[in-house]
Design an enzyme around this catalytic site. Structure first.
Site, PDB file in Angstrom:
ATOM      1  N   LYS A 121       2.311  -3.628   6.536  1.00 40.41           N
ATOM      2  CA  LYS A 121       2.691  -3.622   5.110  1.00 40.41           C
ATOM      3  C   LYS A 121       4.191  -3.332   4.980  1.00 40.41           C
ATOM      4  CE  LYS A 121      -1.390  -4.364   3.386  1.00 40.41           C
ATOM      5  NZ  LYS A 121      -1.691  -5.640   2.741  1.00 40.41           N
ATOM      6  N   SER A 132       0.834  -1.191   0.000  1.00 49.03           N
ATOM      7  CA  SER A 132       0.000   0.000   0.000  1.00 49.03           C
ATOM      8  C   SER A 132       0.872   1.246   0.000  1.00 49.03           C
ATOM      9  CB  SER A 132      -0.849  -0.027   1.272  1.00 49.03           C
ATOM     10  OG  SER A 132      -1.399   1.238   1.528  1.00 49.03           O
ATOM     11  N   TYR A 152      -1.743  -1.100  10.889  1.00 52.51           N
ATOM     12  CA  TYR A 152      -2.038  -1.676   9.566  1.00 52.51           C
ATOM     13  C   TYR A 152      -0.914  -1.314   8.583  1.00 52.51           C
ATOM     14  CZ  TYR A 152      -3.629  -1.390   4.780  1.00 52.51           C
ATOM     15  OH  TYR A 152      -3.670  -1.463   3.413  1.00 52.51           O
TER      16      TYR A 152
HETATM   17  N1  UFG Z   1     -12.474  11.268   3.903  1.00 53.83           N
HETATM   18  C1  UFG Z   1     -13.455  12.145   4.302  1.00 53.83           C
HETATM   19  N2  UFG Z   1     -14.572  11.638   4.899  1.00 53.83           N
HETATM   20  C2  UFG Z   1     -14.761  10.301   5.081  1.00 53.83           C
HETATM   21  C3  UFG Z   1     -13.747   9.408   4.660  1.00 53.83           C
HETATM   22  C4  UFG Z   1     -12.621   9.929   4.079  1.00 53.83           C
HETATM   23  O1  UFG Z   1     -13.317  13.367   4.152  1.00 53.83           O
HETATM   24  O2  UFG Z   1     -15.796   9.894   5.627  1.00 53.83           O
HETATM   25  C5  UFG Z   1     -11.271  11.812   3.258  1.00 53.83           C
HETATM   26  C6  UFG Z   1      -9.982  11.530   4.012  1.00 53.83           C
HETATM   27  O3  UFG Z   1      -9.757  12.519   4.992  1.00 53.83           O
HETATM   28  C7  UFG Z   1      -8.950  11.527   2.888  1.00 53.83           C
HETATM   29  C8  UFG Z   1      -9.737  10.974   1.694  1.00 53.83           C
HETATM   30  O4  UFG Z   1     -11.104  11.163   2.013  1.00 53.83           O
HETATM   31  O5  UFG Z   1      -8.552  12.827   2.602  1.00 53.83           O
HETATM   32  C9  UFG Z   1      -9.496   9.492   1.448  1.00 53.83           C
HETATM   33  O6  UFG Z   1      -9.741   8.776   2.641  1.00 53.83           O
HETATM   34  P1  UFG Z   1      -9.849   7.168   2.645  1.00 53.83           P
HETATM   35  O7  UFG Z   1     -10.154   6.777   4.050  1.00 53.83           O
HETATM   36  O8  UFG Z   1     -10.786   6.723   1.589  1.00 53.83           O
HETATM   37  O9  UFG Z   1      -8.417   6.713   2.193  1.00 53.83           O
HETATM   38  P2  UFG Z   1      -6.984   6.983   2.861  1.00 53.83           P
HETATM   39  O10 UFG Z   1      -6.172   7.652   1.815  1.00 53.83           O
HETATM   40  O11 UFG Z   1      -7.089   7.618   4.168  1.00 53.83           O
HETATM   41  O12 UFG Z   1      -6.522   5.496   3.123  1.00 53.83           O
HETATM   42  C10 UFG Z   1      -6.380   4.609   2.040  1.00 53.83           C
HETATM   43  C11 UFG Z   1      -6.645   3.172   2.487  1.00 53.83           C
HETATM   44  C12 UFG Z   1      -5.561   2.690   3.406  1.00 53.83           C
HETATM   45  C13 UFG Z   1      -4.220   2.968   2.821  1.00 53.83           C
HETATM   46  C14 UFG Z   1      -4.089   4.428   2.457  1.00 53.83           C
HETATM   47  C15 UFG Z   1      -2.764   4.781   1.846  1.00 53.83           C
HETATM   48  O13 UFG Z   1      -7.863   3.080   3.172  1.00 53.83           O
HETATM   49  O14 UFG Z   1      -5.708   1.307   3.544  1.00 53.83           O
HETATM   50  O15 UFG Z   1      -5.112   4.753   1.522  1.00 53.83           O
HETATM   51  O16 UFG Z   1      -2.610   4.182   0.631  1.00 53.83           O
HETATM   52  F1  UFG Z   1      -3.285   2.650   3.729  1.00 53.83           F
END
Ligand code: UFG
Length: 335
Positions: free
Chosen positions: A152, A123, A148
């Site tokens: 990785k 990831s 998590y």
């Molecule tokens: N976000 C919101 N509201 C929500 C959910 C997310 O504003 O309810 C925002 C987050 O703050 C972020 C973006 O949307 O800016 C993406 O968030 P995600 O949770 O969809 O994804 P992340 O980038 O935080 O995490 C993902 C995967 C992880 C991985 C990570 C890095 O979920 O498993 O990418 O590759 F580790």
């Protein structure tokens, strides 16, 4: 080739199974801890092909022995593992045991059976908070913000040590950015249990009226509109990246290779909401809330290495990702 997919009924595993079935035989194992048996029927319906399936836990060496004894496996793709960031903070031992312990057991059984082609689902989280974007494979890794992510990172190190100890292994580490979307048939897709943690499944449920509104986690980031920027990649493109990675392992004598799988384009949370509304004609109600702990401003890939060395490029657009994510849930809700 005969390929073993651990976690092959899960979100990314099932999409990859579909792409691989064109030219390969598959053995799939899954314990359905985060997937459903119906996915296997859907894979059959989409491809018209059978996979050989075993229900069980990939970290159980006795179970793995049985699978390896009963099948001539040529290569393994490891999709199994827990992936909820928040849960990993609360239950780190569960994550270290299942993700790292499980992967070690799998590698031990592979070694014993002289199966040495291995693709690992890593990831972009291994880059922690990147100093610069876009992120290349040479960018610094480390500084992970949750167990998590650390699993990785550790598994990547374990694979590097394994390869150093025996360079007849063929290993490919794929660093996924943010997979979204679903197969265009709408028969398989992402449908997490409980309230989704990730952006796209949350947007979809708000659009479907199952959740009232999305909370945008912060609008004071150093990005074009203040909301977090990520590299969303259609899961079908991601799945195709595995087919190319396998081709690479079959071509080369041996090696350990690392690739970013992303589109190279970053979209903010507000960009995603707008794109979703445009692609689906559905309204996504949202409010701006505080930042989520551990989140970073921007994370997007430089996918040049995978483009050049794997002859792979993400082709589907943000509209495709939004439309297909919605299509899956709409189809599911109408059943
Ligand atoms: N976000 C919101 N509201 C929500 C959910 C997310 O504003 O309810 C925002 C987050 O703050 C972020 C973006 O949307 O800016 C993406 O968030 P995600 O949770 O969809 O994804 P992340 O980038 O935080 O995490 C993902 C995967 C992880 C991985 C990570 C890095 O979920 O498993 O990418 O590759 F580790």
């Amino acid at each position: 080739m005969s390929i073993l997919l651990t976690g092959g009924a899960g979100y990314i595993g099932s999409h990859t199974a579909i792409e691989l079935l064109e030219n390969n035989d598959l053995v799939v194992i899954d314990d359905f801890s985060n997937s459903k048996p119906e996915v296997l029927d859907a894979i059959k319906e989409i491809t018209n092909k059978e996979v050989k399936f075993y229900e069980g836990d990939y970290s159980d060496k006795g179970f793995l022995e049985k699978v390896f004894n009963e099948n001539e496996i040529d290569a393994v793709i490891n999709f199994a593992g827990f992936k909820a960031v928040g849960e990993s903070v609360k239950e780190p031992l569960k994550y270290y045991d299942n993700n790292i312990g499980g992967c070690i057991h799998l590698l031990e059984v592979m070694q014993k059976h002289n199966v040495k082609k291995f693709i690992f689902s890593s990831s972009a989280t291994v880059y922690g908070k990147p100093d610069v974007v876009p992120i290349t494979e040479e960018s610094k890794v480390g500084g992970t913000t949750n167990p998590y992510g650390t699993t990785k990172l550790f598994i990547e190190r374990i694979l590097e040590d394994l390869y150093k100890s025996d360079n007849t292994w063929d290993i490919c580490i794929l660093r996924y950015f943010n997979p979204v979307g679903s197969h265009p048939s709408g028969l398989i897709g992402e449908d997490p249990n409980g309230i989704p943690n990730n952006l796209m499944p949350y947007i979809v449920r708000v659009a479907a009226g199952q959740l009232e509104q999305l909370t945008v986690f912060g609008n004071d980031y150093n990005t074009h509109d203040g909301t977090g920027v990520r590299d969303y990649i259609h899961v079908v493109d991601l799945a195709k990246g595995h087919v190319k990675a396998l081709e690479k392992l079959n071509k080369e004598d041996s090696g350990l290779f690392i690739y970013n799988l992303g589109t190279g384009t970053g979209y903010s949370v507000l960009d995603m909401i707008n794109a979703f509304e445009k692609a689906t004609n559905k309204k996504v109600n949202y409010v701006i809330g505080p930042r989520r702990e551990g989140d970073i401003d921007e994370c997007y890939s430089d996918p040049t290495k995978a483009n050049n060395e794997l002859n792979w490029k993400a082709e589907l657009t943000i509209e495709d990702m939004c439309r297909d994510s919605w299509n899956y849930i709409e189809k599911k809700n109408s059943k």
